[in-house]
Structures are given as C-alpha cells and as structure tokens.
Design an enzyme around this catalytic site. Sequence first.
Site, PDB file in Angstrom:
ATOM      1  N   ARG A  38       0.829  -1.214   0.000  1.00 33.30           N
ATOM      2  CA  ARG A  38       0.000   0.000   0.000  1.00 33.30           C
ATOM      3  C   ARG A  38       0.863   1.265   0.000  1.00 33.30           C
ATOM      4  O   ARG A  38       0.486   2.279  -0.599  1.00 33.30           O
ATOM      5  CB  ARG A  38      -0.939   0.007   1.197  1.00 33.30           C
ATOM      6  CG  ARG A  38      -2.115  -0.921   0.970  1.00 33.30           C
ATOM      7  CD  ARG A  38      -3.143  -0.798   2.055  1.00 33.30           C
ATOM      8  NE  ARG A  38      -4.352  -1.535   1.674  1.00 33.30           N
ATOM      9  CZ  ARG A  38      -5.250  -1.967   2.539  1.00 33.30           C
ATOM     10  NH1 ARG A  38      -5.104  -1.741   3.830  1.00 33.30           N
ATOM     11  NH2 ARG A  38      -6.314  -2.620   2.116  1.00 33.30           N
ATOM     12  N   LYS A 199     -20.087 -15.626   1.426  1.00 34.83           N
ATOM     13  CA  LYS A 199     -21.541 -15.534   1.567  1.00 34.83           C
ATOM     14  C   LYS A 199     -22.217 -14.856   0.379  1.00 34.83           C
ATOM     15  O   LYS A 199     -21.731 -13.856  -0.131  1.00 34.83           O
ATOM     16  CB  LYS A 199     -21.883 -14.730   2.830  1.00 34.83           C
ATOM     17  CG  LYS A 199     -21.480 -15.440   4.107  1.00 34.83           C
ATOM     18  CD  LYS A 199     -22.022 -14.719   5.323  1.00 34.83           C
ATOM     19  CE  LYS A 199     -21.435 -13.325   5.400  1.00 34.83           C
ATOM     20  NZ  LYS A 199     -21.709 -12.584   6.585  1.00 34.83           N
ATOM     21  N   GLY A 352     -10.524  -8.350  -1.400  1.00 37.45           N
ATOM     22  CA  GLY A 352      -9.389  -8.352  -0.481  1.00 37.45           C
ATOM     23  C   GLY A 352      -8.674  -9.697  -0.471  1.00 37.45           C
ATOM     24  O   GLY A 352      -7.454  -9.763  -0.662  1.00 37.45           O
ATOM     25  N   GLY A 375     -13.102  -3.663  -0.186  1.00 42.83           N
ATOM     26  CA  GLY A 375     -14.456  -3.171   0.114  1.00 42.83           C
ATOM     27  C   GLY A 375     -14.886  -2.065  -0.840  1.00 42.83           C
ATOM     28  O   GLY A 375     -16.020  -2.038  -1.317  1.00 42.83           O
TER      29      GLY A 375
HETATM   30  P1  ADP Z   1     -12.846 -11.141  -1.044  1.00 43.21           P
HETATM   31  O1  ADP Z   1     -12.135 -10.580   0.173  1.00 43.21           O
HETATM   32  O2  ADP Z   1     -11.893 -11.631  -2.087  1.00 43.21           O
HETATM   33  O3  ADP Z   1     -13.900 -10.221  -1.555  1.00 43.21           O
HETATM   34  P2  ADP Z   1     -14.696 -12.513   0.630  1.00 43.21           P
HETATM   35  O4  ADP Z   1     -14.299 -11.615   1.754  1.00 43.21           O
HETATM   36  O5  ADP Z   1     -16.046 -12.377   0.090  1.00 43.21           O
HETATM   37  O6  ADP Z   1     -13.614 -12.433  -0.544  1.00 43.21           O
HETATM   38  O7  ADP Z   1     -14.560 -14.021   1.070  1.00 43.21           O
HETATM   39  C1  ADP Z   1     -13.371 -14.555   1.546  1.00 43.21           C
HETATM   40  C2  ADP Z   1     -13.665 -15.758   2.379  1.00 43.21           C
HETATM   41  O8  ADP Z   1     -14.491 -16.683   1.693  1.00 43.21           O
HETATM   42  C3  ADP Z   1     -12.413 -16.531   2.733  1.00 43.21           C
HETATM   43  O9  ADP Z   1     -12.161 -16.353   4.102  1.00 43.21           O
HETATM   44  C4  ADP Z   1     -12.753 -17.968   2.384  1.00 43.21           C
HETATM   45  O10 ADP Z   1     -12.352 -18.895   3.378  1.00 43.21           O
HETATM   46  C5  ADP Z   1     -14.252 -17.921   2.262  1.00 43.21           C
HETATM   47  N1  ADP Z   1     -14.777 -19.026   1.447  1.00 43.21           N
HETATM   48  C6  ADP Z   1     -14.475 -19.350   0.191  1.00 43.21           C
HETATM   49  N2  ADP Z   1     -15.101 -20.477  -0.197  1.00 43.21           N
HETATM   50  C7  ADP Z   1     -15.822 -20.895   0.851  1.00 43.21           C
HETATM   51  C8  ADP Z   1     -16.678 -22.010   1.096  1.00 43.21           C
HETATM   52  N3  ADP Z   1     -16.907 -22.924   0.166  1.00 43.21           N
HETATM   53  N4  ADP Z   1     -17.253 -22.107   2.313  1.00 43.21           N
HETATM   54  C9  ADP Z   1     -17.019 -21.175   3.268  1.00 43.21           C
HETATM   55  N5  ADP Z   1     -16.227 -20.113   3.104  1.00 43.21           N
HETATM   56  C10 ADP Z   1     -15.627 -19.968   1.925  1.00 43.21           C
HETATM   57 MG    MG Z   2     -12.876 -10.090   2.137  1.00 42.13          MG
END
Ligand code: ADP
Ligand code: MG
Length: 396
Positions: A38, A199, A352, A375
């Site tokens: 960053r 989710k 993230g 975010g």
């Molecule tokens: P990003 O930060 O890339 O936007 P999110 O914050 O939405 O992603 O999600 C990240 C989380 O999703 C991780 O901690 C990962 O463990 C979880 N995750 C991915 N696949 C699954 C799954 N099948 N069941 C539960 N959690 C999951």
């Molecule tokens: Mg995330």
Amino acid sequence: MPKKTIEDIEVKGKKILLRADFNVPLNINTGAISNDSRIRASLPTIKYLVDHKSRIILCSHLGRPKGKVVENLRMAPIAQRLSQLMNLPVSTASDCIGQEVASKVGALKEGEILILENLRFHPEEEANDADFARKLASLADIYVNDAFGTAHRAHASTVGVAKYLPAVAGFLMKRELEVMEKLLHNPERPLACLIGGAKVSDKIELLQNMLRRVDMLLVGGGTAATFLKTQGYEVGHSLIENDKLSLARELVQAAKECEVSFLLPIDVLVAEEIKAGVPTRIVPTTDIPSGSHIVDIGPQSIELFCSELKKCRTIMWNGPMGIYEIPRFAQGTRSIASFLSTLNAITIIGGGSSAEVVQEMGLTDKMTHVSTGGGASLRFLEGVTLPGVKVLLDNK
Ligand code: ADP
Ligand code: MG
C-alpha cells in the site's frame, strides 16, 4: 476520468494534504510492516508532488485505534519505510491537528514531506466531524485523495475536508477509477464476472448490478452453495443463507432472460469438518454427501471455468473459490489465479482475499489490475457512488 486529478491543478509551492492509504498489515509480535504494497502504491503521487515542488502533508489511518492513542499504531514505521522507498527524509508529527502540526507545516520547504499522526487516534475522524475536518483542511491549500481503499467510508479525511479545499484525485485513485469505470461502462467483450467468497449476502448487490452488464457469470466459493440449493441440490452442511434463496433464484432467472451464461461448479471438494488435515473427497455437485461441507471447487469445475474464461476479453474476479486459508482447500483459488495470469485478456482482481492470493503467488504484475481496495471496489461495482469519490472536483 470523471474527476479532476493532481495533473489538472497547479501544485507548485502549494501545501498539499494528501490522504493516502497507509493502513498496512503489521506483524503482531514485532510491530514490523509485514506488507508494504500500500505504501508502494502511493509512491507515484508522492513522487509527482515532490518533483513539482509541493509541500506534502501526508495523512492516513492505521489499524483500529478506535479514537484513542495506541502506541503501536503510530505512523513512525510508515514514515521510516516511506523514507527508504523515496530516498528522502520524511518527518513525523505527534498529532494530525493542532499547533505543533501547524508549525511543522509552516516550516515545510518545497518538495519536503511531513506525515501526520494516525487520523483515527481522534474519534472525530470516523464520525466525519465538521470541526475536525476544518482543522485538518486548515493545514493545506489543496486536498488530494489517493486512498481508494477508504473511499467507501465517509470520514473527515475522505469526505469532510473536501468542503474546505479544492479536492482532486491522486494517481492511484485515478487508476482505480479508470479501470472500474471502463469495466462498468465500456468493457472489452465478452465480459465475465467470477464471484466467490464466503456468503451470497456479501455479493448479491454486486451480482445484481453486474448481471445486466456481463456476458458470463461464474459463481464458486461458499457463494455457490446457496445457488446450488436453489437448483435443488443437496449441499450438506455448507453455509446456506435461507433468506437469500429467493433472491438467488431470481438472479438465475434474470440471467436466463438476459441471455447471460450462468455457471456453477459441476464438482466440489467436500470435507466433514473445516480444518486442516481432515479427509476430503471430490464429488459431483449432484452427489454432495449430507454430512459434508463444500470447501473448494473441484478439478472439473476448474477446467470448465477456465475453458469458459478463455473466451473472454475482460474478466473481473472477486472472492476465492474455496476456503483457501487451509492449503488443502486452496487448489481452486490458486488454479484460477494462475490461469488468469496467463491470459491476454483484461484481468481485474477486486476482492481483499482474492488480491491477497494473487499477491502471495507473485502474480500481481501479470494481471491488468489488482485493486488496492477490496471493500471499495466491491461497493463501486455494486453501482454505489463512493462518498470519497463523489466529493472530488468534476472533470468538466
Ligand atoms: P474477497 O475478500 O476476495 O472479496 P470474501 O471476503 O467475500 O472475498 O470471502 C473470503 C472468504 O471466503 C475466505 O475467508 C474464504 O475462506 C471464504 N470461502 C471461500 N469459499 C468458501 C466455502 N466454500 N465455504 C465457506 N467459506 C468460503
Ligand atoms: Mg474479504
């Protein structure tokens, strides 16, 4: 670019309040900066201002001090690292507003850099307090926001100050906005959106907004489970958001109507418990054992997703394909990351966690753009006008 940038304004000799995102991860034991990307991402703007003989007043938050002084969240280590990276002295202040800061600012010569103390030592920062914002603004002639990662928050240093100073974007902010604007309004097609993460509820607005813009939607990760359930599949103990089932069903229906191809995993990795070392199995999505959790997408899904993504000229990826924190469940996420890095297409990494994986695998330079704001990029692609962007001067 819909907003004015530092190139559209005279900065020579001016005092510039530069809001950067120096919220870097720190080692819990030693307090050392564990990842300085960053800080590196803000260098082009700082260098420009040094070269153009501005007086540079940097400010940022670091961690979550919750409105109080927290000794190990002071900005000194950031100043030190920045000084190394710039090969220039960077001075610090014991606060971000007040008399001492004002006199340090007064003593700044052209091209010199001062970094203010952690903004969130004051509760007024997150409260977007007008008086606090005015005091911050009173230090400078021009406000530059380069903290894209905080632009979805309406705080004193991201929104409040813009009321008192001409407000423009830095180069990092500019790059983030240009990439996302193009993705939303003028993408090279076919355009695919690959969504994962934990989710559905975190991604539903993103899916809804992107649905009418994309040619292809692919859903993996925990998010897929709710969709699989709407298709009538058994999903075992996978996290299902029952209150999102009807929204998920509507989305699949809308995709059909818009002739957007909508892809779900065809096989998944399952485990009875979510922890390292437990036995795992690859099963078709039609045959998920009732006592198991989906922990990753399976090899056939990886192959299917990659062969479809290969047809696209722009790919936006947000959210890991599995519980990648456990190495055995990281294959889907890692394979997708590797595959994207080999493509000639425009590849944009928006989340993230997804960005973290790409970075950790050393693939950042092989992607078109890895957003510095998980975010903020999510909100942007949901179609929300980010408050920290809205207040910048329009480029008319
Ligand atoms: P990003 O930060 O890339 O936007 P999110 O914050 O939405 O992603 O999600 C990240 C989380 O999703 C991780 O901690 C990962 O463990 C979880 N995750 C991915 N696949 C699954 C799954 N099948 N069941 C539960 N959690 C999951
Ligand atoms: Mg995330």
